[in-house]
Design a protein around this motif. Structure first.
Motif, PDB file in Angstrom:
ATOM      1  N   ILE A 384       0.844  -1.191   0.000  1.00 43.09           N
ATOM      2  CA  ILE A 384       0.000   0.000   0.000  1.00 43.09           C
ATOM      3  C   ILE A 384       0.883   1.246   0.000  1.00 43.09           C
ATOM      4  CG2 ILE A 384      -1.531   1.412   1.438  1.00 43.09           C
ATOM      5  CD1 ILE A 384      -3.164  -0.649   0.271  1.00 43.09           C
ATOM      6  N   THR A 387       2.387   1.724  -3.327  1.00 46.46           N
ATOM      7  CA  THR A 387       1.398   2.221  -4.284  1.00 46.46           C
ATOM      8  C   THR A 387       1.118   3.704  -4.065  1.00 46.46           C
ATOM      9  OG1 THR A 387       0.414   0.039  -4.344  1.00 46.46           O
ATOM     10  CG2 THR A 387      -0.931   1.852  -5.148  1.00 46.46           C
ATOM     11  N   THR A 391       1.795   6.630  -6.849  1.00 43.66           N
ATOM     12  CA  THR A 391       0.692   7.450  -7.349  1.00 43.66           C
ATOM     13  C   THR A 391       0.814   8.903  -6.909  1.00 43.66           C
ATOM     14  OG1 THR A 391      -0.621   6.805  -5.431  1.00 43.66           O
ATOM     15  CG2 THR A 391      -0.949   5.551  -7.453  1.00 43.66           C
ATOM     16  N   SER A 432      -2.553   5.806 -11.228  1.00 43.24           N
ATOM     17  CA  SER A 432      -3.332   5.534 -10.024  1.00 43.24           C
ATOM     18  C   SER A 432      -4.309   4.398 -10.280  1.00 43.24           C
ATOM     19  CB  SER A 432      -4.139   6.766  -9.613  1.00 43.24           C
ATOM     20  OG  SER A 432      -3.276   7.819  -9.324  1.00 43.24           O
ATOM     21  N   SER A 435      -2.587   1.010 -10.561  1.00 41.70           N
ATOM     22  CA  SER A 435      -1.963   0.619  -9.299  1.00 41.70           C
ATOM     23  C   SER A 435      -2.999   0.156  -8.292  1.00 41.70           C
ATOM     24  CB  SER A 435      -1.184   1.784  -8.714  1.00 41.70           C
ATOM     25  OG  SER A 435      -0.198   2.211  -9.611  1.00 41.70           O
ATOM     26  N   TRP A 436      -4.087   0.908  -8.220  1.00 40.00           N
ATOM     27  CA  TRP A 436      -5.115   0.501  -7.242  1.00 40.00           C
ATOM     28  C   TRP A 436      -5.868  -0.718  -7.713  1.00 40.00           C
ATOM     29  CZ3 TRP A 436      -4.715   1.745  -2.483  1.00 40.00           C
ATOM     30  CH2 TRP A 436      -4.027   2.923  -2.138  1.00 40.00           C
ATOM     31  N   ARG A 437      -6.028  -0.839  -9.009  1.00 36.33           N
ATOM     32  CA  ARG A 437      -6.640  -2.059  -9.526  1.00 36.33           C
ATOM     33  C   ARG A 437      -5.858  -3.270  -9.043  1.00 36.33           C
ATOM     34  NH1 ARG A 437      -5.223  -4.897 -14.428  1.00 36.33           N
ATOM     35  NH2 ARG A 437      -6.890  -6.333 -15.041  1.00 36.33           N
ATOM     36  N   ILE A 439      -3.917  -3.479  -6.418  1.00 38.39           N
ATOM     37  CA  ILE A 439      -4.092  -3.678  -4.978  1.00 38.39           C
ATOM     38  C   ILE A 439      -5.432  -4.350  -4.689  1.00 38.39           C
ATOM     39  CG2 ILE A 439      -4.465  -2.482  -2.775  1.00 38.39           C
ATOM     40  CD1 ILE A 439      -1.618  -2.389  -3.450  1.00 38.39           C
ATOM     41  N   TYR A 440      -6.486  -3.795  -5.269  1.00 39.31           N
ATOM     42  CA  TYR A 440      -7.811  -4.330  -4.949  1.00 39.31           C
ATOM     43  C   TYR A 440      -7.974  -5.754  -5.430  1.00 39.31           C
ATOM     44  CZ  TYR A 440      -9.121   0.395  -3.616  1.00 39.31           C
ATOM     45  OH  TYR A 440      -9.172   1.604  -2.995  1.00 39.31           O
ATOM     46  N   ILE A 526      -8.616   6.229  -5.667  1.00 40.75           N
ATOM     47  CA  ILE A 526      -8.595   5.212  -4.611  1.00 40.75           C
ATOM     48  C   ILE A 526     -10.020   4.748  -4.325  1.00 40.75           C
ATOM     49  CG2 ILE A 526      -8.003   4.723  -2.219  1.00 40.75           C
ATOM     50  CD1 ILE A 526      -5.847   6.819  -2.393  1.00 40.75           C
ATOM     51  N   TYR A 530     -12.054   1.322  -6.011  1.00 39.25           N
ATOM     52  CA  TYR A 530     -12.636   0.361  -5.082  1.00 39.25           C
ATOM     53  C   TYR A 530     -14.034  -0.026  -5.542  1.00 39.25           C
ATOM     54  CZ  TYR A 530     -14.000  -1.871  -0.741  1.00 39.25           C
ATOM     55  OH  TYR A 530     -14.418  -2.777   0.178  1.00 39.25           O
TER      56      TYR A 530
END
Lengths: 635, 499
Positions: A384, A387, A391, A432, A435-437, A439-440, A526, A530
């Motif tokens: 996290i 990331t 970002t 962003s 990157s968050w894709r 992570i999720y 972010i 989600y």
């Protein structure tokens, strides 16, 4: 002491490579790690010296090539730029060495792996400490070799072998450009030493040369070919195809070579040659164009990939694009600053991904992950932070360096600079999103893999977590701590002669709205991501299905591989085979020796001369031939 | 030291070995064993003698040294030998490779070993002779006579198509040498001497220079080999036994490059300038064409043979750009290719001895059973593709730097060959060494034995030493190469001033 920085990794390679089987796994691991540690400590010491204003150091190791007016030595050259690179290379390398002890614990070939890592480090150090173009070239191809060996480390996998060869050959294409630049430099300046070349260059600014059917200024040709070299090594658009494939290598390799160090060599080259690039607007515009386009291209492809490492690989490609267009707008120090912070957060992301893969027993597909954050909490937290850093979350390292790049582009006052600004902002948002894709999809939602695997998911051992922790510190703090030194108003006092600015570079402050775009979007993403990736997957699924050709276009990386295969790979084989069968066998042999032989055979069949294959028959013919000729001549 | 006819000694030491070999009698085992020892000892003594020459060699003198002269045929042929730095480097290559070859022969040639060794030693004599000769006639004799043992090696100890290959080899060389002989004879009638030292200072009639140059070129081009007269080489290599291939690639091909530098440039500067573009075109075609052909080969030896043609393309380019980097680079490239290509052929020999096939597709996954071999083979592969840090790099980069100075197109096109060499070399390596072991036989292969180690280690060391410290060789050839280059450049300047 400078010798120790460079040669202790070499020693590590030799020990692990030659004696690895005898001294055993643990000894090779301890020895290589320790030797890199020595390098790391000394590198920090040199950085400290340069922060305090040490003058440039130049040692000659011994004579290398001396031929006519070409005189080159093996040398160690350390200035501010080198000292920064030394710190990046050795510290990441050290952490990766440690991490590898844990990551490769089930691999039977540990000494070989550690040896290759040290070999890579040695070559990379030779590259950054060179005082001439040819030693740089040595390091340049040396890291390429290490990369080749490490990508193909699992040599039983055909895909790994193919990727290794591809990496080497695509790099060779770039190296070809670099070599042409080197030849040009030598032809016109009569030297390959950086200091001589940089001194002579201002007097050659008006030199025009006629090259490949075009007349153009010498300096532009040199810079463009140097940049082609940089494009190969740093996986920029058109020569980027090897980098995603390079992910076939073990993950520590991807972190060290294909994220933090080797791929940044191209940026280093441009910055090292700033005294040349500053005089070529054309080349700088080209760098901006390619850099910005790469940043955008790679980010779009990164959006739809499902292999956790490939996503990060495209991310690397994209971030390298940022560094390039930073250099292109003349903000060399900012490019290096981003190189510096990127090394930490990208190595962190890769190693975290490695930790995930390790925990999931070699699973790399993020569509088969999900909901595992509770099982591997430390990895999750570290990732996290990584990331957030990439970002550009405020106060973390990426925030300072990326913003500085966008500001520099914003103020560059050229069409290309404007292009880079727009693309840069857009790409930051894309960054962003992917990157968050990642992570999720990896950590949240429901677990989508095979259910019996879920029970076995375990957090990685300390030997993996400690390097992750240290990198997290770097990713979080390196921007804040070093920003004033690297890119503050007094940056010239730090960089001094190592970076050349034709005009003084002062970073102005852009309007507030511009500064706020990326952080605000960063935050929005972010939340947005989600919803899209966890809560309402159907929306994206629908978009995907209604734009399937476009989705496939991205998924297949804009079809570069297919196009190259069609243009280069197949024709070369076809032509090769044509030359062999039609050229050599049919034409040359047919009309040459075989045709001749046929005639002779017909003539001599009666004399039964040539069916025998005995040598004295041949000798006899020589004799007759000679006699006739001599007779002819003497009469 | 100066009283000892050291050059004649080194030329004829192998012949003494041959004499001993002829008198060995007994049953087959005894003959094989003893002749192995005798030949090995002879070749090592020769090598030591060449080291002795090196120690006594004056690095600061660009002229011929250790000159010996005896009249042989009155007013016609003198036995005259002498060396400069360029000759010495090739002599060292010859004496260095021959013991390795003999070591490689002893266990792998089962049939008529003694005769094979005789042929090898005879060839060593001839080749050293070529590099020492300072009389055109002597040169011609050594040059052509050196091919006879090679015929025998291919024709007697070769593979299935040995007769065809030997015949092809013979036709090509016959074609070349006749023209060279005519040129030599003409030179004698025109100038009245065959003494190379004298000839180097005489201007041969410009009208005839071109024909004479072409006469020499015919012979040298075949032996280099240059495109399109290269097709004998792949066949010769494929049929020749391992050590035959080694000698052929390492030394026989180099006689032509040496001839270009010494005679084409030295005796016919005018014609050399005139024909340089022809050489460039043929060389560039050779580099790109044969690299592409190498890419699709199915036989390991053929692949390496084609790569040799490409590598020799760099040599001919370097020689005819006339500047110092070019000439030094091509000499370096020849020595380096001598080391690396012999090593590659020996590497093929190592697995051929175990598997009895050279077909690439029969291999794969060799590294699993032969890791040490894989390491050695890797370094030679890297040398062949010119990785910095190996000797292959130095030669190529010097040639390309020299060529770029002369004309960027040449360097640009030749450098494409550098990309292609990476393709075929790594692809060969991958298909043979890497991958899953599919063939059951490969699983049980044994790694390098002590003898094979001993064969490959010196080549391995030299590849790296010359890569990191090329001065070892460059210092030796520096002054002589400079002399050649300066003569040519002065000549070109002179011509352009007159114009």
């Amino acid at each position: 002491m400078a010798y120790l920085i460079i040669f202790s990794p070499l020693l590590g390679f030799l020990i692990a490579g030659l004696l690895g089987r005898k001294i055993g796994d643990i000894a090779s691991q301890v020895i290589t790690c320790f030797l890199i540690f020595v390098s790391t400590v000394l590198s920090f010491f040199y950085l400290y010296l340069f922060i305090n204003g040490s003058s440039v150091l130049n040692f000659v190791i011994f004579k290398w090539i001396a031929s006519g007016d070409l005189n080159l030595n093996w040398s160690i050259y350390i200035d501010t730029l080198t000292s920064v690179m030394l710190v990046v290379v050795t510290s990441i390398s050290f952490l990766v060495h440690i991490y590898s002890i844990g990551y490769m614990q089930h691999d039977p070939d540990k000494p070989r792996f550690m040896g290759y890592l040290s070999l890579f480090t040695f070559a990379m150090l030779m590259l950054v400490t060179s005082d001439n173009f040819l030693q740089l070239f040595f390091g340049w191809e040396g890291v390429g070799l290490a990369s080749y060996l490490l990508i193909g480390f699992w040599f039983k996998k055909p895909s790994a072998n193919a990727a290794a060869i591809k990496a080497f050959i695509v790099n060779r294409v770039g190296d070809f450009g670099l070599a042409i630049a080197v030849f040009m430099i030598f032809k016109y300046t009569g030297s390959l030493n950086f200091s001589d070349v940089f001194q002579k260059m201002p007097s050659l600014l008006n030199e025009k040369i006629y090259f490949l059917g075009n007349e153009g200024s010498l300096i532009t040709y040199i810079c463009v070919f140097l940049f082609i070299g940089a494009m190969g090594k740093s996986a920029q658009l058109f020569l980027h195809t090897w980098l995603p494939d390079a992910m076939e290598g073990p993950t520590p390799v991807s972190a060290l070579i294909h994220a933090a160090t080797m791929v940044t060599a191209g940026v280093f080259l441009i910055v090292r040659c700033s005294p040349l690039f500053e005089y070529s607007e054309v080349a700088k515009d080209l760098i901006i164009l390619i850099g910005a386009s790469t940043a955008f291209f790679a980010a779009t492809v990164g959006l739809v990939q499902n292999d956790i490492k490939k996503i990060i690989a495209y991310s690397t490609c994209s971030q390298l694009g940022y560094m390039f267009f930073a250099a292109g707008v003349g903000a060399y120090h900012i490019a290096i600053f981003h190189l510096f912070t990127h090394a930490f957060f990208k190595a962190l992301l890769f190693l975290c991904a490695g930790s995930v893969i390790h925990s999931l027993n070699e699973e790399q597909d993020i569509t088969k992950m999900g909901g595992i954050y509770k099982k591997i909490p430390f990895t999750y937290i570290f990732m996290i932070i990584g990331t957030l850093a990439i970002t550009g979350f405020p106060l973390l390292s990426g925030f300072y360096s990326k913003d500085a790049i966008l500001e520099a582009a914003y103020f560059s006052n050229s069409y290309f600079g404007g292009y880079a600004t727009v693309i840069g902002v857009l790409t930051a948002i894309l960054t962003s999103i992917y990157s968050w894709r990642l992570i999720y999809k990896t950590f949240h939602g429901n677990y989508r893999g095979e259910s019996d695997k879920y029970k076995n998911i375990h957090e990685s051992p300390l030997v993996i977590l400690i390097p992750l922790f240290l990198l997290t510190l770097g990713a979080a703090l390196s921007g804040f701590v070093f920003k004033d030194l690297f890119i503050g108003n007094d940056h010239q006092d730090f960089w001094r002669t190592s970076i050349f600015f034709k005009d003084e570079f002062i970073l102005k402050h852009p309007p507030l709205w511009f500064l706020m775009i990326t952080p605000i979007f960063g935050l929005l993403v972010i939340v947005g991501a989600y919803f899209l990736y966890i809560k309402n997957e159907n929306i994206l699924e629908n978009i995907k299905n209604s734009n399937l050709p476009f989705y496939n276009f991205l998924l297949n990386k804009w079809y570069f591989d297919e196009i190259y295969d069609f243009i280069f790979t197949r024709p070369s084989k076809a032509i090769g085979s044509f030359f062999w069968h039609k050229g050599d066998i049919k034409f040359i042999d047919g009309f040459g020796p075989n045709g001749f032989a046929k005639i002779i055979k017909i003539i001599s069949e009666r004399a039964v001369l040539f069916q025998s294959g005995y040598l004295y028959h041949y000798a006899f013919v020589i004799l007759i031939g000679l006699t006739i000729l001599l007779t002819y001549l003497l009469i | 030291m100066s009283d000892i006819p050291i050059l004649s000694l080194i030329i004829f030491i192998p012949l003494i070995g041959v004499l001993f070999l002829l008198f060995i009698k007994g049953d087959k085992d005894f003959v094989d064993k003893t002749s192995g020892y005798v030949a090995q000892l002879t070749s090592i003594v020769t090598f030591l003698a060449s080291i002795l020459i090196l120690v006594n060699f004056n690095y600061k003198d660009p002229n011929f040294q250790f000159i010996e002269q005896h009249e042989w045929i009155v007013n016609f042929v003198n036995y005259k030998v002498g060396i400069d730095g360029i000759s010495l480097s090739f002599i060292l290559l010859t004496t260095f490779i021959t013991p390795i070859c003999i070591l490689a022969t002893i266990n792998s040639v089962k049939n008529r070993l003694r005769e094979f060794l005789i042929a090898l030693l005879l060839m060593e004599t001839m080749m050293i002779g070529v590099f020492c000769s300072l009389d055109l006639f002597i040169f011609y004799l050594f040059f052509e006579a050196g091919l006879i043992p090679m015929f025998l090696i291919i024709g007697i100890w070769g593979g299935e198509r040995r007769v065809y290959s030997a015949f092809k080899f013979f036709l090509y060389t016959l074609f070349g040498s006749i023209f060279m002989l005519i040129s030599v004879i003409y030179i004698y009638f025109d100038t009245g001497t065959l003494d190379v030292e004298k000839l180097l200072n005489i201007q041969i009639n410009k009208d005839y220079q071109k024909y004479l140059w072409l006469g020499f070129f015919a012979s040298f081009a075949v032996k280099t080999p240059m495109w399109p007269v290269h097709t004998w080489l792949p066949d010769a290599h494929v049929e020749a036994p391992t050590s035959g291939s080694v000698i052929l690639a390492a030394i026989l091909l180099k006689m032509a490059g040496y001839g270009f530098i010494r005679f084409s440039l030295g005796l016919f500067p005018d014609a050399s300038v005139y024909f340089a573009p022809l050489v460039f075109v043929l060389s560039i075609i050779a580099i790109i064409y044969t690299s592409l052909v190498a890419l699709v080969q199915k036989d390991m030896k053929k692949l390496i043979a084609y790569s040799s043609v490409a590598h020799m393309g760099f040599v001919t380019i370097g020689i005819f750009v006339f500047n110092k980097q070019g000439i030094e680079g091509s000499i370096f490239q020849m020595i380096s290719h001598g080391i690396i290509s012999s090593a590659l052929f020996l590497c093929v020999g190592v697995i051929y001895d175990r598997m009895h096939t050279r077909e690439i597709s029969k291999y794969g996954g060799v590294v699993n059973s032969m890791p040490k071999y894989a390491t050695m083979f890797m370094v030679f592969t890297l040398g062949s593709l010119g990785l910095p840090g190996t000797s292959g790099f130095i030669g190529e980069i010097l040639v390309l730097i020299g060529a770029f100075k002369f004309n960027y197109w040449i360097a640009f096109l030749a450098a494409i060959g550098v990309i292609l060499s990476a393709c075929y070399s790594l692809w060969l390596y991958r298909r043979v060494v890497f991958g899953e072991t599919k063939n059951e036989k490969i699983k049980s292969l044994s790694d390098l034995n002590a003898r094979e180690y001993l064969i490959l280690a010196p080549l391995f060391i030299m590849t790296l030493v010359l890569g990191f410290y090329p001065a070892l060789l460059l210092d030796l050839i520096s002054l002589s190469a400079e002399k050649v280059s300066e003569n040519m450049l002065n000549y070109i300047n002179l011509v352009s001033r007159i114009k």
